[in-house]
Design a protein around this motif. Structure first.
Motif, PDB file in Angstrom:
ATOM      1  N   GLY A 283      38.235  -2.274  33.038  1.00 27.71           N
ATOM      2  CA  GLY A 283      38.842  -1.503  32.971  1.00 27.71           C
ATOM      3  C   GLY A 283      38.458  -0.365  31.572  1.00 27.71           C
ATOM      4  N   VAL A 284      38.017  -0.836  30.548  1.00 29.75           N
ATOM      5  CA  VAL A 284      37.855  -0.734  30.107  1.00 29.75           C
ATOM      6  C   VAL A 284      36.166  -0.350  29.433  1.00 29.75           C
ATOM      7  CG1 VAL A 284      37.352  -0.895  27.292  1.00 29.75           C
ATOM      8  CG2 VAL A 284      39.347  -2.267  28.480  1.00 29.75           C
ATOM      9  N   TYR A 285      35.665   0.966  29.275  1.00 31.86           N
ATOM     10  CA  TYR A 285      34.527   1.738  28.230  1.00 31.86           C
ATOM     11  C   TYR A 285      34.461   2.320  27.129  1.00 31.86           C
ATOM     12  CZ  TYR A 285      33.106   2.093  33.866  1.00 31.86           C
ATOM     13  OH  TYR A 285      33.558   1.747  35.112  1.00 31.86           O
ATOM     14  N   LEU A 286      32.727   1.705  26.751  1.00 29.11           N
ATOM     15  CA  LEU A 286      32.636   2.294  25.275  1.00 29.11           C
ATOM     16  C   LEU A 286      31.732   3.292  25.377  1.00 29.11           C
ATOM     17  CD1 LEU A 286      32.110  -1.809  24.347  1.00 29.11           C
ATOM     18  CD2 LEU A 286      34.052  -0.162  24.217  1.00 29.11           C
ATOM     19  N   ALA A 287      32.108   4.341  24.370  1.00 35.22           N
ATOM     20  CA  ALA A 287      30.999   4.881  24.450  1.00 35.22           C
ATOM     21  C   ALA A 287      30.837   5.631  23.334  1.00 35.22           C
ATOM     22  CB  ALA A 287      30.799   6.551  24.978  1.00 35.22           C
ATOM     23  N   GLY A 288      29.388   5.336  22.558  1.00 31.64           N
ATOM     24  CA  GLY A 288      29.305   5.991  21.288  1.00 31.64           C
ATOM     25  C   GLY A 288      28.843   5.440  20.278  1.00 31.64           C
ATOM     26  N   GLU A 289      29.707   5.596  19.024  1.00 27.94           N
ATOM     27  CA  GLU A 289      29.541   4.503  17.559  1.00 27.94           C
ATOM     28  C   GLU A 289      30.039   3.082  18.060  1.00 27.94           C
ATOM     29  OE1 GLU A 289      26.963   6.553  16.755  1.00 27.94           O
ATOM     30  OE2 GLU A 289      27.560   8.040  15.071  1.00 27.94           O
ATOM     31  N   VAL A 290      31.014   3.226  18.952  1.00 27.49           N
ATOM     32  CA  VAL A 290      32.064   1.441  18.467  1.00 27.49           C
ATOM     33  C   VAL A 290      31.407   1.172  19.347  1.00 27.49           C
ATOM     34  CG1 VAL A 290      33.686   2.862  18.322  1.00 27.49           C
ATOM     35  CG2 VAL A 290      33.375   2.890  20.597  1.00 27.49           C
ATOM     36  N   CYS A 291      30.174   1.757  20.217  1.00 21.62           N
ATOM     37  CA  CYS A 291      29.301   0.297  20.827  1.00 21.62           C
ATOM     38  C   CYS A 291      27.440   0.215  20.392  1.00 21.62           C
ATOM     39  CB  CYS A 291      29.455   0.246  22.310  1.00 21.62           C
ATOM     40  SG  CYS A 291      28.814   1.887  22.889  1.00 21.62           S
ATOM     41  N   GLY A 292      27.841   0.713  18.784  1.00 22.22           N
ATOM     42  CA  GLY A 292      26.031   0.825  18.118  1.00 22.22           C
ATOM     43  C   GLY A 292      26.101   2.265  17.492  1.00 22.22           C
ATOM     44  N   VAL A 293      25.908   2.409  16.119  1.00 19.22           N
ATOM     45  CA  VAL A 293      25.880   3.983  15.752  1.00 19.22           C
ATOM     46  C   VAL A 293      24.019   3.901  16.119  1.00 19.22           C
ATOM     47  CG1 VAL A 293      25.322   5.032  13.470  1.00 19.22           C
ATOM     48  CG2 VAL A 293      27.537   3.049  13.981  1.00 19.22           C
ATOM     49  N   GLY A 294      25.135   5.384  16.261  1.00 20.60           N
ATOM     50  CA  GLY A 294      23.304   6.193  16.750  1.00 20.60           C
ATOM     51  C   GLY A 294      22.946   7.689  17.265  1.00 20.60           C
ATOM     52  N   GLY A 295      24.556   8.449  15.754  1.00 19.15           N
ATOM     53  CA  GLY A 295      23.865   9.300  16.597  1.00 19.15           C
ATOM     54  C   GLY A 295      24.870  10.300  17.396  1.00 19.15           C
TER      55      GLY A 295
END
Lengths: 433, 378, 89
Positions: free
Chosen positions: A279-291
């Motif tokens: 039930g938990v998704y991750l998007a953006g810098e929380v799963c890896g800094v990439g701009g």
């Protein structure tokens, strides 16, 4: 404030969160888009009154001024406890972004020394330049837009790494021609404003009594040791060594984490941007800094999948290309721990010095950052290690004669209370129960 | 004779220090780091005030004396040891009557307990609620920073020749032909020892199992709230008279009876919940909310104060709420120093002292019979 | 324009600006001293992460100047230490 649960709560209205919310809403999901700030956009899309980057279709879904201080997992979803009440949702997309990573140096606590992101926030968000003779320093491509925005007010840009490192990653660069164009545009802007751009050079000290009036910059040799120093007058410093993802909520939720290529602790996401917790998704810098571009793509994938749709293949290809570029970027702008002198303050809140951190290891027998935190108090103050966590982990690992591990960073990143809440606000919940 | 101490927490550190000071050769093993287990979840209470007359109060009174000595030898600053005293507040007539009865019985045992009228409480605690019926002042109560104290005692033990090995888990015991313990099997190899001291805190039962001498040491979960840093706003350890009842309770459900105190770092600590839910590390908002509400009840200004963090710990308790201290007759060479429930920091100084006396053949300052390990045998 | 006072001085701000941005624009660099060293501090991260820019607004201490929006007539003052010396005992 308890209303019927949303299908999807998106936490953070920066590039990743907005893209996730738009993708989910476009597929018919009922979305709540929470942001701690009064005005959404995150640290990337800053806008002053009158300029709103938020698509009209999303404006009704936005819950501004909702800082999430704790997430609870329940049988049929999640309860987000925010500074503006409770929000319930069946699915959560964490898109809380990142903030500037710092490496302590003598004088970095002087007024007039800002994070690079702080300087950008003051200028873009409030129309206030941080100084008239600004030294921009640290590492990574983010220094360029900061300097370009401050224009003639910049005395010089001091990049500790060397962008030539990208030459080692021709494929990653070739897959992302836009990134090269972007970098070249910023460098042209610096050139146009006659701003000197130095590579392999770092600010090693800031000087002043009650505000910064000069810095010492040093050329770095291959081993990142300062070799030749000179002093530069300035009235402000904007410094950042990459970014630290905001992991409070993934850690509260019990999500798996790992050490990323840039040395940051990040939450682990699968191909659909799902975290290890259902039930938990991750998007953006929380799963890896990439701009921002990568954040938007990850947000779109997460939002679509969370709404029960299959994300487009083109998004997955784009993500792969942008991640390859991010990996090349992390390799190019490697961050060492630095070797700050013993009396340098590491923890700004509790005013803990490098010496006290090292003594906790050498004299008192601590073997990890959490142990050092309990003994010498770095990371125990108001910011709870958000600013000094990375540097403390590096210093402790160095004193123990080993590399930094994900467990080291986790020991300083776990925060059961993710945003300030008064005891009075907490106690009010007792009557509700 | 060599002593091997399992556990580098507060109790293990006190055992190591006292044994080393008594001339014994000491080795300390811990599977984690220094003071990162049971001790790291504690508050640092050194209390006589919350104990009913009996063996635990006698142990606490001895411990208060031993802590004073440790403060003089090692430096109160290095331990963050504060002789701050405790204040117990009654907020109803029955609670005050119960408290007065307790202080009377405690005084008969040597506790310095002073009954205080409602009118005199503000002089002790200016920020305390005025909605009180009365209270008691306990000058002997103290506070220590538990992690710092454990690390400082281990450091002092090392200076006396002890060695400390962290990241070293004990996986089994070694026995001689007569069945006596001759050492342990550790992660780093076998280690011989004449005595093995079980100071494994909440995991003391597991260590006892490894030695074939079961002990009913169980975890009791407790939360502590930490506020933003403040100037000195609370002078003593302050708690309600209900706390004493809670400490001795056998109720398996959640209990909260608040203890509020300032620290040298400026933060205010708010304890103490009690739940018997095994090793469940999850945060519990209802418990946090209840503690916040009770703390505000005692100190109304706290309503505007920001919560910085919360932490939790597992207090090692035995069914009769007494620790296990002394040689185990079931396994010669095995010595226990665990099961101190929520009082391990406070009771550690006396525990270490008594263990050292026992292992050097001296007569212990206190009769260890009430704490004997074999008392649980069916 | 919005007007507020800082340590008795009148300061103007643009609508929507934070207390920190307005103070920065007015030339101030620090408005807090630390609890231990008494060292001056002001804005650092600018986005609410570091808690260095604490300020007293209308009597309420410990607010992050970078996140607190200025309102007309606000009484802002610098913060010494924890900003709650009136409770000290």
């Amino acid at each position: 404030m308890t209303t019927s649960p949303a299908d999807i709560a998106v936490i953070g209205a920066g590039p990743a969160g907005l893209a996730a919310a738009a993708a989910a809403r476009g597929r018919g999901a009922r979305v709540a888009l929470l942001d701690s700030a009064g005005r959404p956009g995150g640290q990337y899309w800053r806008h002053r009154d009158g300029h709103n980057p938020i698509p009209a279709s999303l404006r009704q879904d936005i819950l501004a001024g909702h800082a999430v201080w704790h997430v609870e997992v329940e049988a049929d979803g999640f309860v987000l406890h925010t500074t503006a009440g409770e929000v319930r949702a069946r699915t959560v997309i964490v898109a809380t972004g990142a903030y500037d990573r710092q490496l302590p140096f003598p004088g970095w606590t002087l007024p007039g020394v800002f994070t690079a992101g702080g300087a950008q926030a003051m200028l873009k968000g409030h129309g206030v330049p941080v100084g008239d003779r600004v030294v921009v320093a640290g590492t990574g491509p983010f220094l360029l837009p900061v300097a370009a925005a401050l224009r003639h007010r910049v005395t010089g840009v001091f990049e500790a790494g060397s962008p030539l490192g990208f030459a080692r990653h021709p494929l990653a660069v070739a897959r992302n021609p836009g990134k090269l164009v972007e970098g070249a545009r910023y460098l042209r802007a610096l050139h146009g404003h006659r701003i000197p751009f130095h590579t392999r050079t770092a600010v090693v000290a800031a000087h002043g009594d009650d505000r910064v009036h000069a810095v010492t910059v040093a050329r770095l040799d291959r081993n990142r040791r300062p070799v030749s120093e000179r002093e530069i007058e300035c009235d402000a410093v904007a410094v950042g060594y990459g970014f630290t993802p905001q992991l409070e909520l993934p850690l509260q939720l019990g999500c798996d984490t790992r050490l990323d290529a840039d040395g940051s602790l990040v939450a682990t996401a699968d191909e659909w941007q799902r975290a290890s917790v259902p039930g938990v998704y991750l998007a953006g810098e929380v799963c890896g800094v990439g701009g921002a571009q990568l954040s938007v793509v990850e947000g779109a994938i997460a939002g679509a999948h969370a709404a029960g749709a299959r994300p487009r293949r083109s998004l997955l290809r784009k993500r792969a290309a942008l991640r390859a570029f991010a990996a090349a970027m992390h390799d190019t702008y490697r961050v060492g721990a630095g070797r700050p002198a013993d009396d340098t303050i590491v923890c700004r809140c509790e005013e803990v010095t490098v010496r006290e951190v090292r003594e906790s290891v050498v004299d008192l027998g601590a073997t990890d950052p959490r142990g050092v935190k309990l003994l010498a108090r770095p990371g125990m103050g108001l910011c709870q290690g958000r600013v000094c966590g990375y540097a403390t982990a590096c210093l402790v690992a160095e004193a123990c004669g080993r590399p930094v591990t994900a467990a080291d960073l986790r020991g300083l990143a776990a925060r059961p209370i993710a945003a300030p809440v008064t005891l009075g606000n907490l106690a009010e919940g007792v009557e509700d129960a | 004779m060599d002593v091997l101490v399992i556990g580098a927490g507060m109790v293990g550190a006190a055992c190591a220090y006292h044994c080393a000071a008594a001339g014994l050769r000491v080795t300390v093993l811990d599977r984690g780091g220094v003071a990162t287990g049971t001790t790291s979840g504690g508050e640092g209470n050194i209390l006589v005030s919350d104990k009913e007359p009996g063996p635990e109060l006698d142990l606490a009174l001895l411990s208060v004396r031993r802590w004073r000595i440790l403060g003089e030898r090692i430096g109160a600053d290095r331990l963050e040891l504060e002789h701050k005293g405790g204040v117990v507040v009654a907020r109803s007539a029955p609670a005050l009557a119960g408290l007065a009865d307790l202080t009377g019985r405690q005084r008969a045992c040597g506790v310095d307990a002073v009954d205080v009228t409602a009118g005199d409480l503000p002089a002790l605690e200016p920020n305390l609620t005025r909605d009180v019926t009365g209270g008691a002042h306990y000058p002997q109560d103290m506070q220590v920073q538990p992690m710092l104290a454990a690390a400082a005692l281990l450091r002092a033990a090392r200076d006396l020749g002890a060695t400390v090995h962290t990241g070293t888990e004990v996986r089994g015991f070694l026995f001689g032909r007569d069945g006596a313990v001759t050492g342990v099997r550790a992660g780093s190899g076998d280690r011989a020892a004449g005595w093995v001291v079980n100071a494994a805190g909440t995991w003391g039962g597991e260590v006892a199992d490894l030695a074939g001498a079961p002990l009913p040491v169980l975890p009791r979960k407790g939360f502590v709230l930490v506020t933003e840093p403040l100037p000195r706003v609370i002078r003593h350890k302050v708690y309600t008279a209900d706390y004493v009842a809670g400490v001795a309770s056998d109720d398996a459900g959640l209990e909260t009876s608040v203890v509020v105190e300032g620290t040298r770092a400026g933060t205010v600590l708010i304890g103490a919940s009690r739940e018997r839910v095994g090793f469940d590390r999850r945060m519990s908002l209802p418990v946090i909310r209840e503690l916040a509400a009770q703390a505000i009840g005692l100190f109304p200004f706290l309503a505007d104060v920001t919560l910085l963090r919360t932490y939790l710990g597992f207090r090692p308790y035995c069914p009769d709420h007494l620790p296990v201290i002394g040689p185990d007759p079931r396994v010669p060479g095995l010595v226990h120093a665990c099961g101190h429930e929520g009082a391990g920091i406070g009771l550690s100084a006396a525990t270490g002292h008594l263990i050292a006396q026992t292992l050097t053949g001296a007569t212990p300052d206190l009769d260890l019979a009430p704490f004997r390990p074999e008392r649980f045998a069916a | 324009m919005t007007t507020f006072s800082f340590d008795g001085e009148e300061v103007t701000a643009e609508p929507g600006q934070s207390v920190g941005a307005a103070l920065l624009a007015a030339g101030y660099r620090s408005w807090r001293t630390t609890r231990h060293g008494g060292a001056p501090r002001g804005l650092f991260c600018g986005i609410g992460v570091c808690f260095d820019c604490l300020v007293v607004v209308n009597g309420r201490p410990g607010l992050r100047a970078c996140l607190t929006e200025v309102r007309d007539g606000d009484v802002v003052s610098s913060q010494e230490g924890a900003g709650r010396d009136h409770l000290a005992c």
